[in-house]
Scaffold this active site. Structure first.
Site, PDB file in Angstrom:
ATOM      1  CB  ALA A 130     -35.788  -4.178  59.211  1.00 37.66           C
TER       2      ALA A 130
ATOM      3  N   GLY B  32     -31.224  -6.302  60.032  1.00 43.46           N
ATOM      4  CA  GLY B  32     -31.885  -6.571  61.313  1.00 43.46           C
ATOM      5  C   GLY B  32     -31.739  -8.028  61.752  1.00 43.46           C
TER       6      GLY B  32
ATOM      7  CD  GLU C 190     -29.030  -4.007  62.907  1.00 46.35           C
ATOM      8  OE1 GLU C 190     -30.060  -4.196  62.224  1.00 46.35           O
ATOM      9  OE2 GLU C 190     -28.560  -2.879  63.124  1.00 46.35           O
TER      10      GLU C 190
ATOM     11  CD  GLU D  45     -28.523  -2.694  57.761  1.00 43.97           C
ATOM     12  OE1 GLU D  45     -27.352  -2.958  57.415  1.00 43.97           O
ATOM     13  OE2 GLU D  45     -29.066  -3.207  58.752  1.00 43.97           O
TER      14      GLU D  45
END
Ligand code: CAA
Length: 257
Positions: free
Chosen positions: A65, A108, A111, A131
């Site tokens: 992200a 992300g 993911e 993360e």
């Protein structure tokens, strides 16, 4: 819609979505989420499309992200905007989605790949949930999907240490379906996508739905669901055509009816 963060093209029966923020290693910002989901919905509606591919660049599928976009956000902004909730839209897409991964698939990015139906990777692929090193944890399903795929111990180890997993280990642990060389990956993926698209769309979509149901329900309910879908297939012209073609020793001509 004028696309800013991705490039889409329809190649015969495949929609190819290429993440296109290469300078940031395809960091996933809100705009990109919006564009990916709306392109997937478009592909789902387009009768010509039988399979969807999401890919990135040689260096990165996506490095997570967008840290710069969210760094200054407060809890109340994240909560009220329900940050990342739009990604749930991927689970409503009925056509198969293949993630084609080279280089980094982190946070992300990992993911997003896990949200697709299966992952094809090059030998250079690296998966991880780093993360923890940013003082946060996975937020688009990493802690949930990884543990279901690779088990608690490996998911814990990856999420708690931020260690990256290479393509061989990712294949061994079930994250990746198949590995190809960097040079052949996209062509191989297109061949696989075309093969899927050549089958009966209702059969392909019901098979996808049934496998996904196995993650949401008990075994006995899942088996019942599968059996009911299997029975329903006998109302399709494609079932009659597929079985007749086999018996008559010819290629099936599916009409998606
Ligand atoms: N967000 C925003 N920008 C990012 C980014 C990210 N996730 N990942 C890389 N970039 C940017 C870098 O800031 C850099 O930009 P500048 O040129 O403006 O400095 C550019 O992309 C190139 O990156 P690097 O110079 O760092 O490239 P590198 O080859 O040295 O390292 C890397 C590659 C190891 C992948 C490194 O970029 C990295 O560690 N990226 C962050 C990975 C990460 O922590 N991901 C998780 C994000 S949070 C998340 O995803 C939460 C969630 O659950 C959804």
């Amino acid at each position: 819609m004028q696309l800013e963060t991705i490039v889409t093209e329809i190649d015969e029966c495949i929609m190819l979505i290429t993440l296109n923020r290469h300078k940031t290693l395809n960091a996933l910002n809100q705009k990109m989420a919006e564009e990916i989901i709306s392109s997937l919905r478009e592909a789902d509606k387009n009768e010509e499309v039988g399979c969807i591919i999401i890919t990135g660049s040689e260096k990165a599928f996506a490095a997570g992200a967008d840290i710069k976009e969210m760094r200054e956000n407060s809890f109340s902004e994240m909560y009220q905007l329900d940050w990342f909730a739009q990604w749930d839209g991927i689970s409503q897409i009925r056509k198969p989605i293949i993630a084609v991964v080279s280089g980094y698939a982190l946070g992300g990015g990992c993911e997003l790949a896990l949200m697709c139906d299966f992952i094809l990777a090059s030998k250079t692929a690296k998966f991880g949930q780093p993360e923890i090193s940013l003082g946060i944890m996975p937020g688009i399903g990493g802690s949930q999907r990884l543990s279901r795929i690779i088990g608690k111990s490996k998911a814990m180890e990856m999420c708690l240490t931020g260690r990256l997993m290479d393509a061989d280990e990712a294949e061994k642990t079930g994250i990746v379906a198949r590995i190809f060389t960097q040079e052949t990956l996209l062509d191989e993926a297109k061949e696989i996508a075309k093969k899927i698209a050549s089958f009966s769309k209702p059969a392909v979509q019901m098979a996808k739905e049934s496998i996904n149901r196995s993650y949401e329900t008990s075994l006995s309910e899942g088996l019942r669901f599968e059996r009911r879908l299997f029975h329903a297939m006998f109302s399709t012209a494609d079932q009659k055509e597929g079985m007749s073609a086999f018996i008559e020793k010819r290629e099936a001509n599916f009409t998606n009816k």
